[in-house]
Write an enzyme that holds these catalytic residues in place. Structure first.
Site, PDB file in Angstrom:
ATOM      1  N   ARG A 198       0.819  -1.217   0.000  1.00  0.00           N
ATOM      2  CA  ARG A 198       0.000   0.000   0.000  1.00  0.00           C
ATOM      3  C   ARG A 198       0.852   1.265   0.000  1.00  0.00           C
ATOM      4  O   ARG A 198       0.408   2.321  -0.454  1.00  0.00           O
ATOM      5  CB  ARG A 198      -0.992  -0.041   1.166  1.00  0.00           C
ATOM      6  CG  ARG A 198      -2.016  -1.180   0.997  1.00  0.00           C
ATOM      7  CD  ARG A 198      -2.948  -1.293   2.185  1.00  0.00           C
ATOM      8  NE  ARG A 198      -2.280  -1.649   3.412  1.00  0.00           N
ATOM      9  CZ  ARG A 198      -1.987  -2.902   3.792  1.00  0.00           C
ATOM     10  NH1 ARG A 198      -2.309  -3.916   3.026  1.00  0.00           N
ATOM     11  NH2 ARG A 198      -1.373  -3.126   4.938  1.00  0.00           N
ATOM     12  N   GLU A 205       3.556  -6.448  13.633  1.00  0.00           N
ATOM     13  CA  GLU A 205       2.479  -6.550  14.628  1.00  0.00           C
ATOM     14  C   GLU A 205       1.892  -7.958  14.540  1.00  0.00           C
ATOM     15  O   GLU A 205       1.501  -8.554  15.525  1.00  0.00           O
ATOM     16  CB  GLU A 205       1.398  -5.501  14.341  1.00  0.00           C
ATOM     17  CG  GLU A 205       0.324  -5.435  15.407  1.00  0.00           C
ATOM     18  CD  GLU A 205      -0.830  -4.542  14.999  1.00  0.00           C
ATOM     19  OE1 GLU A 205      -0.850  -4.039  13.860  1.00  0.00           O
ATOM     20  OE2 GLU A 205      -1.743  -4.374  15.831  1.00  0.00           O
TER      21      GLU A 205
HETATM   22  P1  AMP Z   1       4.692  -2.497  11.904  1.00  0.00           P
HETATM   23  O1  AMP Z   1       5.953  -3.056  11.341  1.00  0.00           O
HETATM   24  O2  AMP Z   1       4.212  -3.246  13.099  1.00  0.00           O
HETATM   25  O3  AMP Z   1       4.790  -1.015  12.152  1.00  0.00           O
HETATM   26  O4  AMP Z   1       3.556  -2.724  10.820  1.00  0.00           O
HETATM   27  C1  AMP Z   1       3.394  -1.822   9.766  1.00  0.00           C
HETATM   28  C2  AMP Z   1       3.173  -2.521   8.459  1.00  0.00           C
HETATM   29  O5  AMP Z   1       2.209  -3.542   8.578  1.00  0.00           O
HETATM   30  C3  AMP Z   1       2.651  -1.565   7.432  1.00  0.00           C
HETATM   31  O6  AMP Z   1       3.218  -1.885   6.179  1.00  0.00           O
HETATM   32  C4  AMP Z   1       1.159  -1.759   7.447  1.00  0.00           C
HETATM   33  O7  AMP Z   1       0.647  -1.747   6.128  1.00  0.00           O
HETATM   34  C5  AMP Z   1       0.958  -3.111   8.096  1.00  0.00           C
HETATM   35  N1  AMP Z   1       0.067  -3.077   9.261  1.00  0.00           N
HETATM   36  C6  AMP Z   1       0.408  -3.397  10.543  1.00  0.00           C
HETATM   37  N2  AMP Z   1      -0.638  -3.309  11.365  1.00  0.00           N
HETATM   38  C7  AMP Z   1      -1.664  -2.912  10.615  1.00  0.00           C
HETATM   39  C8  AMP Z   1      -3.039  -2.623  10.885  1.00  0.00           C
HETATM   40  N3  AMP Z   1      -3.553  -2.736  12.122  1.00  0.00           N
HETATM   41  N4  AMP Z   1      -3.826  -2.216   9.855  1.00  0.00           N
HETATM   42  C9  AMP Z   1      -3.315  -2.103   8.608  1.00  0.00           C
HETATM   43  N5  AMP Z   1      -2.043  -2.358   8.284  1.00  0.00           N
HETATM   44  C10 AMP Z   1      -1.217  -2.760   9.270  1.00  0.00           C
END
Ligand code: AMP
Length: 186
Positions: free
Chosen positions: A74, A111
């Site tokens: 995205r 996450e």
């Molecule tokens: P993080 O590495 O935990 O910051 O996760 C961020 C990445 O995972 C980004 O590329 C987001 O597109 C995706 N992502 C993580 N959590 C979510 C969420 N709750 N909703 C949408 N996309 C998420």
């Protein structure tokens, strides 16, 4: 759509409200317990998408970056729009195994799960100023990996922007002293 009470973000309340008005909360996707922030309605709304992109460009300043790096998938949408608006180019930061030529890679915790990001080793001209973008900042693992990759590949990070930050996951603190620009923080 998300309610707009007490909406906040780094480009002010109106910009934050624009994003808040075009995000859908999807419970238990892609795993039970995850509340997925679906920004497809924002991408699909031309006038609102353009306003949000313009806010991002205004925040960073069109003259302050040379190229936009977008995180798969995205982040590509956001990166391409910013690049077109500013006459810059796009460098894709891709998931493992997608790039056709020699690439640098970084593995990190999500996450939900674990992932590897890659960028072509010759993606940047040395010292090129790179604006890094993604849709959502959660724990910050993805962003940290992407920012490290940009620097490993010879770029200079000019800024980092997300449309939406999950503030309770403290991704911003994890990325310090780097600065995060989030149009909407929830
Ligand atoms: P993080 O590495 O935990 O910051 O996760 C961020 C990445 O995972 C980004 O590329 C987001 O597109 C995706 N992502 C993580 N959590 C979510 C969420 N709750 N909703 C949408 N996309 C998420």
């Amino acid at each position: 759509m998300t309610e707009t009470a007490a909406v906040r973000g780094d480009s002010g309340r109106l910009a934050a409200e624009l994003v808040a008005s075009r995000v859908l909360d999807v419970p238990d996707f892609p795993k039970p317990g995850i509340l997925f922030k679906d920004l497809m309605p924002l991408f699909a709304d031309g006038p609102v998408f353009r306003q949000v992109i313009d806010q991002i460009v205004a925040h960073h300043g069109a003259q302050r970056f040379d190229v936009v790096a977008g995180v798969e998938a995205r982040g590509f949408v956001v990166a391409a729009a910013i690049a077109y608006a500013t006459g810059t180019g796009v460098v894709p930061v891709r998931k493992a195994g997608k790039l056709p030529r020699r690439a640098l890679s970084a593995t990190y915790a999500l996450e939900y799960g674990e992932a590897t990001l890659e960028v072509h080793e010759d993606a940047f001209i040395a010292g090129q100023r790179v604006l890094v973008v993604d849709d959502v900042l959660a724990t910050g693992g993805t962003a940290a990996a992407a920012l490290d990759l940009v620097e490993q590949a010879g770029g200079t990070v000019a800024g980092f922007t997300v449309l939406l930050e999950l503030g309770f996951l403290d991704g911003r603190q994890r990325l310090a002293p780097r600065t995060v620009h989030a149009v909407l923080t929830v």
